[in-house]
Design a protein around this motif. Structure first.
Motif, PDB file in Angstrom:
ATOM      1  N   ILE A 187       0.842  -1.194   0.000  1.00  0.00           N
ATOM      2  CA  ILE A 187       0.000   0.000   0.000  1.00  0.00           C
ATOM      3  C   ILE A 187       0.881   1.249   0.000  1.00  0.00           C
ATOM      4  CG2 ILE A 187      -1.718   1.306   1.326  1.00  0.00           C
ATOM      5  CD1 ILE A 187      -2.662  -1.496   2.402  1.00  0.00           C
ATOM      6  N   ALA A 188       1.893   1.251   0.858  1.00  0.00           N
ATOM      7  CA  ALA A 188       2.821   2.389   0.919  1.00  0.00           C
ATOM      8  C   ALA A 188       3.526   2.567  -0.418  1.00  0.00           C
ATOM      9  CB  ALA A 188       3.846   2.181   2.033  1.00  0.00           C
ATOM     10  N   TYR A 189       4.012   1.473  -0.982  1.00  0.00           N
ATOM     11  CA  TYR A 189       4.745   1.533  -2.254  1.00  0.00           C
ATOM     12  C   TYR A 189       3.831   2.070  -3.368  1.00  0.00           C
ATOM     13  CZ  TYR A 189       7.544   0.080  -6.245  1.00  0.00           C
ATOM     14  OH  TYR A 189       8.270   0.066  -7.410  1.00  0.00           O
ATOM     15  N   ASP A 190       2.636   1.517  -3.469  1.00  0.00           N
ATOM     16  CA  ASP A 190       1.716   1.953  -4.530  1.00  0.00           C
ATOM     17  C   ASP A 190       1.326   3.423  -4.369  1.00  0.00           C
ATOM     18  OD1 ASP A 190       1.822  -0.586  -5.602  1.00  0.00           O
ATOM     19  OD2 ASP A 190      -0.127  -1.216  -4.770  1.00  0.00           O
ATOM     20  N   GLU A 191       1.047   3.840  -3.138  1.00  0.00           N
ATOM     21  CA  GLU A 191       0.703   5.248  -2.899  1.00  0.00           C
ATOM     22  C   GLU A 191       1.876   6.163  -3.234  1.00  0.00           C
ATOM     23  OE1 GLU A 191      -0.656   5.663   1.136  1.00  0.00           O
ATOM     24  OE2 GLU A 191      -2.559   4.657   0.727  1.00  0.00           O
ATOM     25  N   ALA A 192       3.072   5.757  -2.858  1.00  0.00           N
ATOM     26  CA  ALA A 192       4.253   6.580  -3.121  1.00  0.00           C
ATOM     27  C   ALA A 192       4.504   6.705  -4.626  1.00  0.00           C
ATOM     28  CB  ALA A 192       5.477   5.986  -2.420  1.00  0.00           C
ATOM     29  N   CYS A 193       4.280   5.657  -5.371  1.00  0.00           N
ATOM     30  CA  CYS A 193       4.528   5.682  -6.816  1.00  0.00           C
ATOM     31  C   CYS A 193       3.533   6.581  -7.555  1.00  0.00           C
ATOM     32  CB  CYS A 193       4.503   4.269  -7.387  1.00  0.00           C
ATOM     33  SG  CYS A 193       5.943   3.280  -6.896  1.00  0.00           S
ATOM     34  N   LEU A 194       2.396   6.853  -6.955  1.00  0.00           N
ATOM     35  CA  LEU A 194       1.428   7.757  -7.589  1.00  0.00           C
ATOM     36  C   LEU A 194       2.027   9.152  -7.793  1.00  0.00           C
ATOM     37  CD1 LEU A 194      -1.855   6.811  -5.672  1.00  0.00           C
ATOM     38  CD2 LEU A 194      -1.265   6.267  -8.065  1.00  0.00           C
ATOM     39  N   TRP A 195       2.881   9.574  -6.865  1.00  0.00           N
ATOM     40  CA  TRP A 195       3.483  10.909  -6.941  1.00  0.00           C
ATOM     41  C   TRP A 195       4.317  11.071  -8.210  1.00  0.00           C
ATOM     42  CZ3 TRP A 195       3.593  15.788  -5.441  1.00  0.00           C
ATOM     43  CH2 TRP A 195       4.773  16.526  -5.548  1.00  0.00           C
ATOM     44  N   PRO A 196       5.365  10.277  -8.428  1.00  0.00           N
ATOM     45  CA  PRO A 196       6.154  10.478  -9.649  1.00  0.00           C
ATOM     46  C   PRO A 196       5.388  10.080 -10.913  1.00  0.00           C
ATOM     47  CG  PRO A 196       7.026   8.612  -8.408  1.00  0.00           C
ATOM     48  CD  PRO A 196       5.978   9.276  -7.558  1.00  0.00           C
ATOM     49  N   ASP A 197       4.527   9.070 -10.794  1.00  0.00           N
ATOM     50  CA  ASP A 197       3.749   8.660 -11.972  1.00  0.00           C
ATOM     51  C   ASP A 197       2.800   9.767 -12.426  1.00  0.00           C
ATOM     52  OD1 ASP A 197       5.068   6.258 -11.855  1.00  0.00           O
ATOM     53  OD2 ASP A 197       3.346   5.118 -11.095  1.00  0.00           O
ATOM     54  N   GLY A 198       2.393  10.619 -11.486  1.00  0.00           N
ATOM     55  CA  GLY A 198       1.514  11.746 -11.803  1.00  0.00           C
ATOM     56  C   GLY A 198       2.274  13.009 -12.172  1.00  0.00           C
ATOM     57  N   GLY A 199       3.582  12.911 -12.263  1.00  0.00           N
ATOM     58  CA  GLY A 199       4.396  14.064 -12.653  1.00  0.00           C
ATOM     59  C   GLY A 199       5.098  14.757 -11.505  1.00  0.00           C
ATOM     60  N   GLY A 200       4.912  14.282 -10.280  1.00  0.00           N
ATOM     61  CA  GLY A 200       5.578  14.883  -9.128  1.00  0.00           C
ATOM     62  C   GLY A 200       7.086  14.721  -9.228  1.00  0.00           C
ATOM     63  N   ASN A 201       7.785  15.802  -8.917  1.00  0.00           N
ATOM     64  CA  ASN A 201       9.233  15.774  -9.022  1.00  0.00           C
ATOM     65  C   ASN A 201       9.810  16.861  -8.123  1.00  0.00           C
ATOM     66  OD1 ASN A 201      11.808  15.231  -9.861  1.00  0.00           O
ATOM     67  ND2 ASN A 201      11.581  16.174 -11.867  1.00  0.00           N
ATOM     68  N   THR A 202      10.720  16.471  -7.255  1.00  0.00           N
ATOM     69  CA  THR A 202      11.387  17.432  -6.379  1.00  0.00           C
ATOM     70  C   THR A 202      12.897  17.216  -6.463  1.00  0.00           C
ATOM     71  OG1 THR A 202      11.420  15.972  -4.450  1.00  0.00           O
ATOM     72  CG2 THR A 202       9.477  17.385  -4.728  1.00  0.00           C
ATOM     73  N   PRO A 203      13.673  18.168  -5.993  1.00  0.00           N
ATOM     74  CA  PRO A 203      15.131  17.961  -5.966  1.00  0.00           C
ATOM     75  C   PRO A 203      15.574  17.115  -4.774  1.00  0.00           C
ATOM     76  CG  PRO A 203      14.607  20.169  -5.222  1.00  0.00           C
ATOM     77  CD  PRO A 203      13.313  19.551  -5.679  1.00  0.00           C
ATOM     78  N   LEU A 204      14.659  16.761  -3.876  1.00  0.00           N
ATOM     79  CA  LEU A 204      15.042  16.009  -2.678  1.00  0.00           C
ATOM     80  C   LEU A 204      15.765  14.723  -3.046  1.00  0.00           C
ATOM     81  CD1 LEU A 204      11.801  16.313  -0.503  1.00  0.00           C
ATOM     82  CD2 LEU A 204      13.988  17.418  -0.086  1.00  0.00           C
ATOM     83  N   GLY A 205      16.876  14.481  -2.391  1.00  0.00           N
ATOM     84  CA  GLY A 205      17.600  13.240  -2.529  1.00  0.00           C
ATOM     85  C   GLY A 205      18.378  13.066  -3.819  1.00  0.00           C
ATOM     86  N   LYS A 206      18.430  14.081  -4.642  1.00  0.00           N
ATOM     87  CA  LYS A 206      19.037  13.917  -5.965  1.00  0.00           C
ATOM     88  C   LYS A 206      20.399  14.532  -6.117  1.00  0.00           C
ATOM     89  CE  LYS A 206      14.587  13.422  -8.053  1.00  0.00           C
ATOM     90  NZ  LYS A 206      13.450  14.168  -8.473  1.00  0.00           N
ATOM     91  N   SER A 207      20.842  15.296  -5.138  1.00  0.00           N
ATOM     92  CA  SER A 207      22.129  15.952  -5.281  1.00  0.00           C
ATOM     93  C   SER A 207      22.766  16.138  -3.920  1.00  0.00           C
ATOM     94  CB  SER A 207      21.937  17.321  -5.940  1.00  0.00           C
ATOM     95  OG  SER A 207      23.135  18.045  -5.956  1.00  0.00           O
ATOM     96  N   ASP A 208      24.092  16.094  -3.907  1.00  0.00           N
ATOM     97  CA  ASP A 208      24.816  16.336  -2.654  1.00  0.00           C
ATOM     98  C   ASP A 208      25.041  17.813  -2.438  1.00  0.00           C
ATOM     99  OD1 ASP A 208      25.018  13.704  -1.873  1.00  0.00           O
ATOM    100  OD2 ASP A 208      26.828  13.369  -3.071  1.00  0.00           O
ATOM    101  N   GLU A 209      24.658  18.632  -3.372  1.00  0.00           N
ATOM    102  CA  GLU A 209      24.900  20.082  -3.244  1.00  0.00           C
ATOM    103  C   GLU A 209      23.809  20.741  -2.463  1.00  0.00           C
ATOM    104  OE1 GLU A 209      25.727  21.723  -7.106  1.00  0.00           O
ATOM    105  OE2 GLU A 209      26.749  19.907  -7.678  1.00  0.00           O
TER     106      GLU A 209
END
Length: 179
Positions: A157-179
Motif C-alpha cells: 500500500i505504501a509503495y503503490d501510494e508513493a509511486c502515484l506521486w512520480p507517476d503523476g508528474g511529481g518531481n522534487t530535488p530532494l535526494g538527488k544531489s549532494d549540493e
C-alpha cells in the motif's frame, strides 16, 4: 561523509568538533539536544574529527528520525515529522550515490521505514509515504530497490501510494544531489 577532496580549490569545513563531544549529545534523551547534534553533523562549516563510522551515523539518524516522526516536535533544533522525512530523503540519496557505503545500510534504512509505516499511529504512515517514499521513488533505481515491498500485504500500500506521486508528474530535488 565528512571528507574534503584533495587539492580542492577551497575547504568548506573550517571548524572541528571532536566526535567524542558529539557522541554525548547523540546519546541524549532530549529531542532538542538530538536535533542540535543532528544539525551540527550537517553543518557545512563544521568537520567532525574523527568522522563518525557510517553505521553509527545511520543508527543515530534512525533514532532521531523515529523520534521526530513519532513525536512531531516543534522546537528550535528538532525537526517536525515532515521535515525529518525530507531530510531522510536527502540522507538516503547521498548514501545511495556513495559507492563506499555498504548496501546493507540502505537495506537497514528500508526495513526501518517499513517498520515505522507498519507500527505508527494513523498519522505516521501518511508521513512516511508523503514525506519520504514519494521522493525516494522518483528515482527509478531507488524505486526498484523498494519494489520488494509490493510482495508485502501492508507495505504494498505504501509503495503503490508513493509511486502515484512520480507517476503523476511529481518531481522534487530532494535526494538527488549532494549540493
Amino acid at each position: 561523509f565528512w571528507t574534503t577532496p584533495e587539492r580542492a580549490e577551497w575547504t568548506p569545513k573550517t571548524d572541528v568538533i571532536p566526535l567524542s563531544d558529539l557522541w554525548e549529545s547523540m546519546k541524549s534523551t532530549d529531542i532538542e539536544i538530538l536535533g542540535f547534534a543532528y544539525h551540527m553533523m550537517g553543518n557545512a562549516r563544521l568537520r567532525i574529527e574523527p568522522p563518525p563510522p557510517p553505521e553509527e551515523y545511520v543508527n543515530f539518524v534512525k533514532h532521531y528520525y523515529e523520534r521526530c516522526v513519532r513525536e512531531d516536535p516543534d522546537g528550535e533544533w528538532s525537526d517536525s515529522r515532515y521535515s525529518a522525512g525530507w531530510d531522510l530523503v536527502n540522507i538516503f540519496g547521498s548514501l545511495w550515490r556513495d559507492s563506499r557505503v555498504p548496501r546493507s545500510l540502505l537495506n537497514d534504512l528500508k526495513h526501518f521505514l517499513g517498520h515505522l509505516y507498519r507500527d505508527g499511529d494513523e498519522k505516521i504512515p501518511t508521513c512516511i509515504v508523503q514525506g519520504t517514499l514519494e521522493h525516494l521513488v522518483e528515482q527509478k533505481p531507488i524505486r526498484d530497490f523498494f519494489s520488494d515491498w509490493q510482495k508485502d500485504p501492508i507495505l504494498c500500500i505504501a509503495y503503490d501510494e508513493a509511486c502515484l506521486w512520480p507517476d503523476g508528474g511529481g518531481n522534487t530535488p530532494l535526494g538527488k544531489s549532494d549540493e
